[in-house]
Design a protein around this motif. Structure first.
Motif, PDB file in Angstrom:
ATOM      1  N   MET A 216       3.868  -3.883  -3.439  1.00  0.00           N
ATOM      2  CA  MET A 216       3.667  -5.001  -2.507  1.00  0.00           C
ATOM      3  C   MET A 216       2.661  -4.627  -1.416  1.00  0.00           C
ATOM      4  O   MET A 216       1.846  -5.456  -1.005  1.00  0.00           O
ATOM      5  CB  MET A 216       5.009  -5.423  -1.894  1.00  0.00           C
ATOM      6  N   GLN A 217       2.718  -3.363  -0.965  1.00  0.00           N
ATOM      7  CA  GLN A 217       1.756  -2.934   0.063  1.00  0.00           C
ATOM      8  C   GLN A 217       0.328  -2.966  -0.475  1.00  0.00           C
ATOM      9  O   GLN A 217      -0.599  -3.401   0.196  1.00  0.00           O
ATOM     10  CB  GLN A 217       2.121  -1.537   0.561  1.00  0.00           C
ATOM     11  N   GLU A 218       0.215  -2.497  -1.708  1.00  0.00           N
ATOM     12  CA  GLU A 218      -1.080  -2.511  -2.378  1.00  0.00           C
ATOM     13  C   GLU A 218      -1.642  -3.932  -2.422  1.00  0.00           C
ATOM     14  O   GLU A 218      -2.796  -4.193  -2.092  1.00  0.00           O
ATOM     15  CB  GLU A 218      -0.846  -1.990  -3.811  1.00  0.00           C
ATOM     16  N   ARG A 219      -0.776  -4.856  -2.790  1.00  0.00           N
ATOM     17  CA  ARG A 219      -1.167  -6.269  -2.909  1.00  0.00           C
ATOM     18  C   ARG A 219      -1.533  -6.847  -1.530  1.00  0.00           C
ATOM     19  O   ARG A 219      -2.483  -7.624  -1.419  1.00  0.00           O
ATOM     20  CB  ARG A 219      -0.007  -7.044  -3.537  1.00  0.00           C
ATOM     21  N   CYS A 220      -0.793  -6.445  -0.494  1.00  0.00           N
ATOM     22  CA  CYS A 220      -1.100  -6.910   0.873  1.00  0.00           C
ATOM     23  C   CYS A 220      -2.503  -6.444   1.262  1.00  0.00           C
ATOM     24  O   CYS A 220      -3.284  -7.201   1.834  1.00  0.00           O
ATOM     25  CB  CYS A 220      -0.096  -6.339   1.886  1.00  0.00           C
ATOM     26  N   ARG A 221      -2.811  -5.167   0.950  1.00  0.00           N
ATOM     27  CA  ARG A 221      -4.139  -4.631   1.264  1.00  0.00           C
ATOM     28  C   ARG A 221      -5.222  -5.451   0.571  1.00  0.00           C
ATOM     29  O   ARG A 221      -6.218  -5.830   1.176  1.00  0.00           O
ATOM     30  CB  ARG A 221      -4.232  -3.165   0.812  1.00  0.00           C
ATOM     31  N   GLU A 222      -4.977  -5.752  -0.710  1.00  0.00           N
ATOM     32  CA  GLU A 222      -5.959  -6.556  -1.449  1.00  0.00           C
ATOM     33  C   GLU A 222      -6.149  -7.919  -0.789  1.00  0.00           C
ATOM     34  O   GLU A 222      -7.271  -8.398  -0.653  1.00  0.00           O
ATOM     35  CB  GLU A 222      -5.491  -6.787  -2.898  1.00  0.00           C
ATOM     36  N   LEU A 223      -5.043  -8.507  -0.368  1.00  0.00           N
ATOM     37  CA  LEU A 223      -5.125  -9.836   0.258  1.00  0.00           C
ATOM     38  C   LEU A 223      -5.909  -9.772   1.564  1.00  0.00           C
ATOM     39  O   LEU A 223      -6.728 -10.639   1.858  1.00  0.00           O
ATOM     40  CB  LEU A 223      -3.718 -10.394   0.528  1.00  0.00           C
ATOM     41  N   ILE A 224      -5.657  -8.722   2.352  1.00  0.00           N
ATOM     42  CA  ILE A 224      -6.359  -8.582   3.639  1.00  0.00           C
ATOM     43  C   ILE A 224      -7.855  -8.408   3.392  1.00  0.00           C
ATOM     44  O   ILE A 224      -8.693  -9.056   4.021  1.00  0.00           O
ATOM     45  CB  ILE A 224      -5.788  -7.393   4.464  1.00  0.00           C
ATOM     46  N   LEU A 225      -8.188  -7.555   2.410  1.00  0.00           N
ATOM     47  CA  LEU A 225      -9.602  -7.288   2.125  1.00  0.00           C
ATOM     48  C   LEU A 225     -10.330  -8.502   1.567  1.00  0.00           C
ATOM     49  O   LEU A 225     -11.511  -8.684   1.807  1.00  0.00           O
ATOM     50  CB  LEU A 225      -9.733  -6.118   1.132  1.00  0.00           C
ATOM     51  N   ARG A 227      -9.620 -11.602   2.224  1.00  0.00           N
ATOM     52  CA  ARG A 227      -9.412 -12.813   3.022  1.00  0.00           C
ATOM     53  C   ARG A 227     -10.721 -13.525   3.404  1.00  0.00           C
ATOM     54  O   ARG A 227     -10.771 -14.739   3.493  1.00  0.00           O
ATOM     55  CB  ARG A 227      -8.619 -12.485   4.295  1.00  0.00           C
ATOM     56  N   ASP A 228     -11.783 -12.732   3.603  1.00  0.00           N
ATOM     57  CA  ASP A 228     -13.034 -13.357   4.043  1.00  0.00           C
ATOM     58  C   ASP A 228     -13.697 -14.122   2.917  1.00  0.00           C
ATOM     59  O   ASP A 228     -14.249 -13.538   2.000  1.00  0.00           O
ATOM     60  CB  ASP A 228     -14.008 -12.296   4.587  1.00  0.00           C
ATOM     61  N   GLY A 229     -13.600 -15.417   2.995  1.00  0.00           N
ATOM     62  CA  GLY A 229     -14.355 -16.270   2.070  1.00  0.00           C
ATOM     63  C   GLY A 229     -13.787 -16.390   0.671  1.00  0.00           C
ATOM     64  O   GLY A 229     -14.371 -17.041  -0.176  1.00  0.00           O
ATOM     65  N   ASN A 230     -12.632 -15.764   0.407  1.00  0.00           N
ATOM     66  CA  ASN A 230     -12.137 -15.830  -0.964  1.00  0.00           C
ATOM     67  C   ASN A 230     -10.960 -16.784  -1.168  1.00  0.00           C
ATOM     68  O   ASN A 230     -10.244 -16.710  -2.157  1.00  0.00           O
ATOM     69  CB  ASN A 230     -11.756 -14.443  -1.466  1.00  0.00           C
ATOM     70  N   GLY A 231     -10.767 -17.622  -0.187  1.00  0.00           N
ATOM     71  CA  GLY A 231      -9.745 -18.659  -0.333  1.00  0.00           C
ATOM     72  C   GLY A 231      -8.318 -18.151  -0.384  1.00  0.00           C
ATOM     73  O   GLY A 231      -7.487 -18.743  -1.052  1.00  0.00           O
ATOM     74  N   VAL A 232      -8.015 -17.026   0.298  1.00  0.00           N
ATOM     75  CA  VAL A 232      -6.627 -16.569   0.363  1.00  0.00           C
ATOM     76  C   VAL A 232      -5.880 -17.511   1.316  1.00  0.00           C
ATOM     77  O   VAL A 232      -6.278 -17.671   2.461  1.00  0.00           O
ATOM     78  CB  VAL A 232      -6.547 -15.103   0.871  1.00  0.00           C
ATOM     79  N   PRO A 233      -4.830 -18.171   0.831  1.00  0.00           N
ATOM     80  CA  PRO A 233      -4.213 -19.224   1.641  1.00  0.00           C
ATOM     81  C   PRO A 233      -3.252 -18.725   2.735  1.00  0.00           C
ATOM     82  O   PRO A 233      -2.571 -19.530   3.352  1.00  0.00           O
ATOM     83  CB  PRO A 233      -3.449 -20.045   0.595  1.00  0.00           C
ATOM     84  N   TYR A 234      -3.213 -17.422   2.995  1.00  0.00           N
ATOM     85  CA  TYR A 234      -2.269 -16.912   3.996  1.00  0.00           C
ATOM     86  C   TYR A 234      -3.025 -16.386   5.212  1.00  0.00           C
ATOM     87  O   TYR A 234      -4.105 -15.825   5.086  1.00  0.00           O
ATOM     88  CB  TYR A 234      -1.403 -15.804   3.404  1.00  0.00           C
ATOM     89  N   SER A 235      -2.383 -16.521   6.370  1.00  0.00           N
ATOM     90  CA  SER A 235      -3.035 -16.032   7.586  1.00  0.00           C
ATOM     91  C   SER A 235      -2.861 -14.519   7.696  1.00  0.00           C
ATOM     92  O   SER A 235      -1.962 -13.937   7.077  1.00  0.00           O
ATOM     93  CB  SER A 235      -2.417 -16.716   8.811  1.00  0.00           C
ATOM     94  N   ALA A 236      -3.728 -13.919   8.519  1.00  0.00           N
ATOM     95  CA  ALA A 236      -3.649 -12.463   8.733  1.00  0.00           C
ATOM     96  C   ALA A 236      -2.285 -12.112   9.308  1.00  0.00           C
ATOM     97  O   ALA A 236      -1.716 -11.057   9.005  1.00  0.00           O
ATOM     98  CB  ALA A 236      -4.765 -12.028   9.678  1.00  0.00           C
ATOM     99  N   GLU A 237      -1.747 -13.021  10.130  1.00  0.00           N
ATOM    100  CA  GLU A 237      -0.455 -12.760  10.767  1.00  0.00           C
ATOM    101  C   GLU A 237       0.671 -12.717   9.721  1.00  0.00           C
ATOM    102  O   GLU A 237       1.532 -11.845   9.760  1.00  0.00           O
ATOM    103  CB  GLU A 237      -0.180 -13.864  11.790  1.00  0.00           C
ATOM    104  N   VAL A 243       3.500  -6.548   5.952  1.00  0.00           N
ATOM    105  CA  VAL A 243       3.193  -5.117   5.986  1.00  0.00           C
ATOM    106  C   VAL A 243       4.194  -4.373   6.875  1.00  0.00           C
ATOM    107  O   VAL A 243       4.733  -3.340   6.495  1.00  0.00           O
ATOM    108  CB  VAL A 243       1.736  -4.883   6.457  1.00  0.00           C
ATOM    109  N   TYR A 244       4.489  -4.955   8.060  1.00  0.00           N
ATOM    110  CA  TYR A 244       5.468  -4.308   8.955  1.00  0.00           C
ATOM    111  C   TYR A 244       6.831  -4.204   8.294  1.00  0.00           C
ATOM    112  O   TYR A 244       7.493  -3.169   8.330  1.00  0.00           O
ATOM    113  CB  TYR A 244       5.595  -5.084  10.270  1.00  0.00           C
ATOM    114  N   ALA A 245       7.256  -5.321   7.694  1.00  0.00           N
ATOM    115  CA  ALA A 245       8.590  -5.346   7.065  1.00  0.00           C
ATOM    116  C   ALA A 245       8.658  -4.359   5.900  1.00  0.00           C
ATOM    117  O   ALA A 245       9.683  -3.718   5.673  1.00  0.00           O
ATOM    118  CB  ALA A 245       8.915  -6.754   6.581  1.00  0.00           C
ATOM    119  N   LEU A 246       7.537  -4.195   5.190  1.00  0.00           N
ATOM    120  CA  LEU A 246       7.508  -3.246   4.077  1.00  0.00           C
ATOM    121  C   LEU A 246       7.634  -1.817   4.584  1.00  0.00           C
ATOM    122  O   LEU A 246       8.325  -0.990   3.987  1.00  0.00           O
ATOM    123  CB  LEU A 246       6.211  -3.414   3.267  1.00  0.00           C
ATOM    124  N   GLU A 247       6.974  -1.543   5.723  1.00  0.00           N
ATOM    125  CA  GLU A 247       7.077  -0.186   6.284  1.00  0.00           C
ATOM    126  C   GLU A 247       8.512   0.107   6.712  1.00  0.00           C
ATOM    127  O   GLU A 247       9.021   1.198   6.488  1.00  0.00           O
ATOM    128  CB  GLU A 247       6.107  -0.030   7.463  1.00  0.00           C
TER     129      GLU A 247
END
Ligand SMILES: [Zn+2]
Length: 272
Positions: A216-225, A227-237, A243-247
Motif C-alpha cells: 500500500m505504501q508503494e502504491r501511495c508513492r506511485e499516486l503521489i508521483l 498526481r501532476d497531470g495524470n488525473g489521479v482523483p485523490y487529493s495530496a491530503e 501514508v501516516y496511518a500505514l506508518e
C-alpha cells in the motif's frame, strides 16, 4: 493423488493418500485454500482417490469411475455451487442434497462437494449440521472454503480440516493485488465491511500483514508521483493521511500487536 498443488502441499497429499489406503476416510472435511487454488479440482482428485476401484488412495485416471468424475456425471458425486444470481448458498440447496443422499447410492458411498461453503447462509449451515451429526451411510462431505473461520464453530468442530498452501509467487501477486484494492477502497470511501471483505484471509499472518502495508505504501508513492497531470482523483491530503496511518500500522505490527487488530484499526482510522 494427482493434483497440481505445488511442492508446498506434497506432504498433505501423501498424508491423505495414506489415510485412504488405510481405510481412514472421515465423514466430513473442510478443504481450505487461497482464492487462486483450484479447490474443486482438488476435491475431485480426493473423490477419485476414495471411489476409484483400481487403486486406493491414488486413482488410476482411466477406469469408468475416474472417467465419470472427470466428466462431472458420476451418479454418487454431488457438487453444490452457489447459484449465479445469489450471494450465498441457501437452505433449499442443502435440503435437496439431503433428500438425494437419503436414497441408497449406486456405488459404495456418496461424495458431496460444497463449493464456497463459507458463503452458506446461517440457516443453510444449521441445516447441514444434521447431516454432519448423522451422515447417512458412508457419505463423505467436502466443504471447500477460502476462509473456514466464517463457518459456524459447530460445523468446524465436526470436520477434519486440510489447508492447501498456495505457491509463494502467486501469493505475492495476490498480496500486491489486494493491497491495491484495499487502498483504492479506502481512498474511494468504501464502507468498512466491503474493505474487510477485499482483504479476505490476507494479512492474518504478521509477515504477510507487513507485506500488505509495504504494497500500500508503494502504491501511495506511485499516486503521489503521478498526481501532476495524470488525473489521479485523490487529493495530496487524502493520500498523505493514508501514508501516516500505514506508518502507524507498521509500527504496531513490529511492536507485536495482532495483525487482524492492526489492520482493522488501520482501515477504521483512514475511513472505512
Ligand atoms: Zn480409476
Amino acid at each position: 493423488m494427482q493434483f497440481q498443488a505445488g511442492t508446498e502441499n506434497e506432504q498433505l497429499l501423501s498424508r491423505i493418500e495414506n489415510s485412504i489406503e488405510e481405510g481412514r476416510v472421515s465423514h466430513a472435511y473442510i478443504i481450505e485454500g487461497p482464492e487462486h487454488m483450484d479447490k474443486p479440482a482438488f476435491a475431485r482428485a480426493f473423490a477419485k482417490g476414495i471411489l476409484c476401484p483400481q487403486r486406493r488412495g491414488d486413482h488410476c485416471g482411466s477406469c469408468a469411475v475416474c472417467d465419470k468424475i472427470d466428466h462431472d456425471n458420476h451418479e454418487d458425486l454431488i457438487c453444490l455451487q452457489r447459484l449465479k444470481t445469489r450471494q450465498s448458498l441457501g437452505i433449499e440447496q442443502i435440503k435437496q442434497m439431503q433428500a438425494q443422499i437419503s436414497i441408497k447410492p449406486n456405488g459404495p458411498r456418496y461424495i458431496v462437494i460444497i463449493e464456497e461453503s463459507d458463503r452458506m447462509t446461517e440457516e443453510a449451515q444449521n441445516c447441514l449440521l444434521k447431516t454432519l451429526e448423522e451422515p447417512p451411510g458412508d457419505a463423505v462431505l467436502m466443504l471447500l472454503s477460502e476462509n473456514s473461520e466464517q463457518l459456524l464453530a459447530t460445523i468446524r468442530s465436526r470436520c477434519i480440516k486440510y489447508r492447501l498452501e498456495g505457491s509463494r509467487e502467486v501469493r505475492e501477486e495476490e498480496i500486491s493485488r489486494r493491497a491495491n484494492e484495499v487502498l483504492r477502497g479506502l481512498l474511494d470511501g468504501s464502507p468498512f465491511y466491503r474493505i474487510r471483505k477485499t482483504l479476505g484471509e490476507v494479512g492474518r499472518d504478521r509477515q504477510e500483514a507487513i507485506r500488505l502495508i509495504d504494497g500500500m505504501q508503494e502504491r501511495c508513492r506511485e499516486l503521489i508521483l503521478s498526481r501532476d497531470g495524470n488525473g489521479v482523483p485523490y487529493s495530496a491530503e487524502e493520500i498523505g493521511n493514508c501514508v501516516y496511518a500505514l506508518e502507524d500500522a507498521r509500527r504496531q505490527l513490529t511492536q507485536g500487536m495482532t495483525p487482524a487488530y492492526v489492520l482493522k484499526r488501520f482501515i477504521l482510522s483512514v475511513g472505512g
